[in-house]
Scaffold this active site. Structure first.
Site, PDB file in Angstrom:
ATOM      1  N   VAL A  96       1.009  -1.238  -0.050  1.00  0.00           N
ATOM      2  CA  VAL A  96      -0.282   0.281   0.035  1.00  0.00           C
ATOM      3  C   VAL A  96       1.312   1.314  -0.226  1.00  0.00           C
ATOM      4  O   VAL A  96       2.006   1.069   0.111  1.00  0.00           O
ATOM      5  CB  VAL A  96      -1.220   0.131   1.114  1.00  0.00           C
ATOM      6  CG1 VAL A  96       0.015   0.469   2.461  1.00  0.00           C
ATOM      7  CG2 VAL A  96      -2.310   1.225   0.942  1.00  0.00           C
ATOM      8  N   SER A  97       0.611   2.190  -0.645  1.00  0.00           N
ATOM      9  CA  SER A  97       0.887   2.985  -0.703  1.00  0.00           C
ATOM     10  C   SER A  97       0.928   4.538   0.221  1.00  0.00           C
ATOM     11  O   SER A  97      -0.732   4.334   0.411  1.00  0.00           O
ATOM     12  CB  SER A  97       0.847   3.715  -1.935  1.00  0.00           C
ATOM     13  OG  SER A  97      -0.460   4.647  -2.075  1.00  0.00           O
ATOM     14  N   THR A  98       1.155   5.351   0.989  1.00  0.00           N
ATOM     15  CA  THR A  98       0.548   5.954   1.629  1.00  0.00           C
ATOM     16  C   THR A  98      -0.411   6.480   1.367  1.00  0.00           C
ATOM     17  O   THR A  98      -1.370   7.279   2.369  1.00  0.00           O
ATOM     18  CB  THR A  98       1.605   7.135   1.991  1.00  0.00           C
ATOM     19  OG1 THR A  98       2.752   6.474   2.824  1.00  0.00           O
ATOM     20  CG2 THR A  98       0.853   8.533   3.560  1.00  0.00           C
TER      21      THR A  98
ATOM     22  N   GLU B 182      -3.102   5.638  -1.044  1.00  0.00           N
ATOM     23  CA  GLU B 182      -4.256   4.638  -1.122  1.00  0.00           C
ATOM     24  C   GLU B 182      -4.526   4.383   0.285  1.00  0.00           C
ATOM     25  O   GLU B 182      -5.480   4.240   0.409  1.00  0.00           O
ATOM     26  CB  GLU B 182      -3.375   3.733  -1.674  1.00  0.00           C
ATOM     27  CG  GLU B 182      -3.254   3.976  -3.336  1.00  0.00           C
ATOM     28  CD  GLU B 182      -2.508   2.415  -3.288  1.00  0.00           C
ATOM     29  OE1 GLU B 182      -2.715   2.112  -4.918  1.00  0.00           O
ATOM     30  OE2 GLU B 182      -1.266   1.844  -2.954  1.00  0.00           O
ATOM     31  N   GLN B 183      -3.743   4.289   1.304  1.00  0.00           N
ATOM     32  CA  GLN B 183      -3.807   3.727   2.801  1.00  0.00           C
ATOM     33  C   GLN B 183      -4.900   4.692   2.796  1.00  0.00           C
ATOM     34  O   GLN B 183      -6.357   5.047   3.817  1.00  0.00           O
ATOM     35  CB  GLN B 183      -2.403   3.795   3.612  1.00  0.00           C
ATOM     36  CG  GLN B 183      -3.789   3.330   4.715  1.00  0.00           C
ATOM     37  CD  GLN B 183      -2.110   2.206   5.578  1.00  0.00           C
ATOM     38  OE1 GLN B 183      -1.463   2.540   4.727  1.00  0.00           O
ATOM     39  NE2 GLN B 183      -2.250   2.224   6.742  1.00  0.00           N
TER      40      GLN B 183
END
Length: 169
Positions: free
Chosen positions: A13-15, A17-18
């Protein structure tokens, strides 16, 4: 799927997206652990690339370790929550599929339940990988547009070099 005894779980997960989409690592891990338990699979290892929004697989340490462990025959399948967690890049996805196939490792996507060993399954993966890449490109354009607008409105703290990049890229 009877010949599968051990699976690897891969989560990413990218920051952004999260924060925006709720793709938390904890939620992915919990879902995939339950799925593995449902089928009676042992989890050989969990690979997590958290906060990494790389466009390709080379910049992800956990992915690199996963590939090394595929080559070392540590499990029979790789389990991911969604194809976009594997890669946003279609070419990277296809390269990974070929690598896993070369080593007899199955690919299991929790939210896209199909067999990648069949011709139709392979076609579906290719289509989904194309869609994931298109989503990534669209997201990138939207982020650039938003940053450009915030910079123009004066509400974004960026240096002159970054402002130039967003205004003219």
């Amino acid at each position: 799927m009877n010949e599968i005894r051990r699976v690897a779980i891969y989560c990413r997960v990218s920051t952004e997206e999260q924060a925006n989409e709720g793709y938390s690592i904890a939620a992915q891990l919990d879902t995939l652990r339950q799925y593995a338990k449902l089928y009676g699979w042992d989890i050989a290892r969990e690979y997590v690339d958290e906060g990494i929004s790389e466009k390709n697989i080379k910049g992800r340490p956990a992915m690199q370790q996963l590939i090394a462990d595929v080559e070392a025959d540590k499990f029979e399948a790789v389990l991911v929550w969604k194809i976009s967690r594997l890669s946003w890049n279609m070419l990277d996805t296809l390269i990974l599929l070929d690598k896993f196939e070369d080593f007899g490792v199955k690919f299991i996507y929790y939210s896209e339940n199909f067999d990648t060993g069949s011709p139709i399954g392979r076609l579906v993966v290719q289509l989904m990988a194309s869609i994931a890449e298109m989503e990534r490109n669209t997201l990138s354009e939207n982020v650039k547009l938003g940053m450009k607008q915030r910079a123009l409105e004066g509400s974004c703290r960026v240096g002159a070099r970054h402002l130039f990049f967003y205004l003219f890229s």
